[in-house]
Scaffold this active site. Sequence first.
Site, PDB file in Angstrom:
ATOM      1  N   ASN A   1       0.882  -1.316   0.066  1.00 53.68           N
ATOM      2  CA  ASN A   1      -0.043   0.059  -0.129  1.00 53.68           C
ATOM      3  C   ASN A   1       0.979   1.172  -0.266  1.00 53.68           C
ATOM      4  O   ASN A   1       0.385   2.326  -0.608  1.00 53.68           O
ATOM      5  CB  ASN A   1      -0.992   0.105   1.120  1.00 53.68           C
ATOM      6  CG  ASN A   1      -1.944  -1.174   1.208  1.00 53.68           C
ATOM      7  OD1 ASN A   1      -1.921  -1.964   0.527  1.00 53.68           O
ATOM      8  ND2 ASN A   1      -2.946  -0.946   2.160  1.00 53.68           N
TER       9      ASN A   1
ATOM     10  N   SER B   1      -7.601   6.485   0.502  1.00 50.73           N
ATOM     11  CA  SER B   1      -8.969   6.077   1.191  1.00 50.73           C
ATOM     12  C   SER B   1      -9.312   6.981   2.202  1.00 50.73           C
ATOM     13  O   SER B   1      -8.278   7.910   2.750  1.00 50.73           O
ATOM     14  CB  SER B   1      -8.420   4.468   1.690  1.00 50.73           C
ATOM     15  OG  SER B   1      -9.585   4.390   2.632  1.00 50.73           O
TER      16      SER B   1
ATOM     17  N   TYR C   1      -3.782  -1.013   8.099  1.00 50.92           N
ATOM     18  CA  TYR C   1      -4.161  -0.719   6.617  1.00 50.92           C
ATOM     19  C   TYR C   1      -4.356   0.952   6.635  1.00 50.92           C
ATOM     20  O   TYR C   1      -4.061   1.586   5.921  1.00 50.92           O
ATOM     21  CB  TYR C   1      -5.487  -1.343   6.199  1.00 50.92           C
ATOM     22  CG  TYR C   1      -6.184  -0.862   5.177  1.00 50.92           C
ATOM     23  CD1 TYR C   1      -5.932  -1.439   3.839  1.00 50.92           C
ATOM     24  CD2 TYR C   1      -7.355   0.244   5.048  1.00 50.92           C
ATOM     25  CE1 TYR C   1      -6.390  -0.927   2.635  1.00 50.92           C
ATOM     26  CE2 TYR C   1      -7.927   0.533   4.002  1.00 50.92           C
ATOM     27  CZ  TYR C   1      -7.498   0.216   2.630  1.00 50.92           C
ATOM     28  OH  TYR C   1      -8.088   0.382   1.609  1.00 50.92           O
TER      29      TYR C   1
ATOM     30  N   LYS D   1      -2.876   4.087   4.263  1.00 54.96           N
ATOM     31  CA  LYS D   1      -3.515   5.080   3.370  1.00 54.96           C
ATOM     32  C   LYS D   1      -3.240   6.438   3.932  1.00 54.96           C
ATOM     33  O   LYS D   1      -3.193   7.216   3.146  1.00 54.96           O
ATOM     34  CB  LYS D   1      -4.864   4.632   3.538  1.00 54.96           C
ATOM     35  CG  LYS D   1      -5.103   3.279   2.886  1.00 54.96           C
ATOM     36  CD  LYS D   1      -4.681   3.314   1.233  1.00 54.96           C
ATOM     37  CE  LYS D   1      -5.250   2.011   0.532  1.00 54.96           C
ATOM     38  NZ  LYS D   1      -4.891   2.336  -1.010  1.00 54.96           N
TER      39      LYS D   1
END
Length: 254
Positions: A107, A138, A151, A155
């Site tokens: 990512n 995101s 996660y 982002k």
Amino acid sequence: MALTNKNIIFVAGLGGIGLDTSRELVKRDLKNLVILDRIDNPAAIAELKAINPKVTVTFYPYDVTAPLTETTKLLKTIFAQLKTVDVLINGAGILDDHQIERTIAVNFTGLVNTTTAILDFWDKRKGGPGGVICNIGSVTGFNAIYQVPVYSASKAAVVSFTQSIAKLANVTGVTAFTVNPGITKTTLVHKFNSWLDVETRVAEKLLEHPTQTTLACAQNFVKAIELNKNGAIWKLDLGTLEPIEWTKHWDSGI
Ligand code: NAE
């Protein structure tokens, strides 16, 4: 920016959001759409070619966790074929907070490396023509889904990195912005692991709230590319496209 006759490289152009966005892009009479993804999908590539025969669609396998030197080699091949590239889209992402290192590698580090590699070809200090980078962040980069902190932080890192690249445009000639989807119906959010299993029903709970389709997301994604606003932070949630105002809490002063 009118996308007619433009050359676009799309990293992860075959994913859930990626494929619908590729479908919207080829409708715009691009010259070339070069899709880089981890796994080939010949049926999807054939479908994209059939949508608009004016657009040359090519595919190269690419894992964003590859060493920088390999990325540079691949870009050399692509630049030799296309001569110029107008837009790079970085869209690779995974959602699995059991895989800490890999989440950051795919990512964030992958996106940073791909950006770094293309600067070799685009940087105006090297006589390059500049270019446009569109990174998929995101909404979790604004406000975390705290049950997936790894996660979400990856982002947030994408949003932060892209803001810096945008501010460096006067040095490099390369502009940048993020598109930040809200919850979009893809396999990514269908079922996933929370960090240390702090919430075992995280996907189920999330999907009890309103979501958007990949098509709605893709249509706004392409609109954001056409608006081509350096430094923009676009929110693509529930079928809408909205610019986010980032609150400044500090300034380096340099
Ligand atoms: P997807 O799983 O269908 O697509 C992920 C894409 O990343 C695929 O094309 C896959 O091949 C590629 N990929 C994964 N690992 C790779 C690697 N090592 N090298 C190269 N490519 C790799 O999921 P999607 O929902 O279409 O996700 C696309 C992007 O949109 C991701 O960056 C994802 O984080 C982002 N995104 C998705 C959502 C969502 O709700 N679906 C949201 C925002 C951003 C909301 C959330 O954050 C939950």
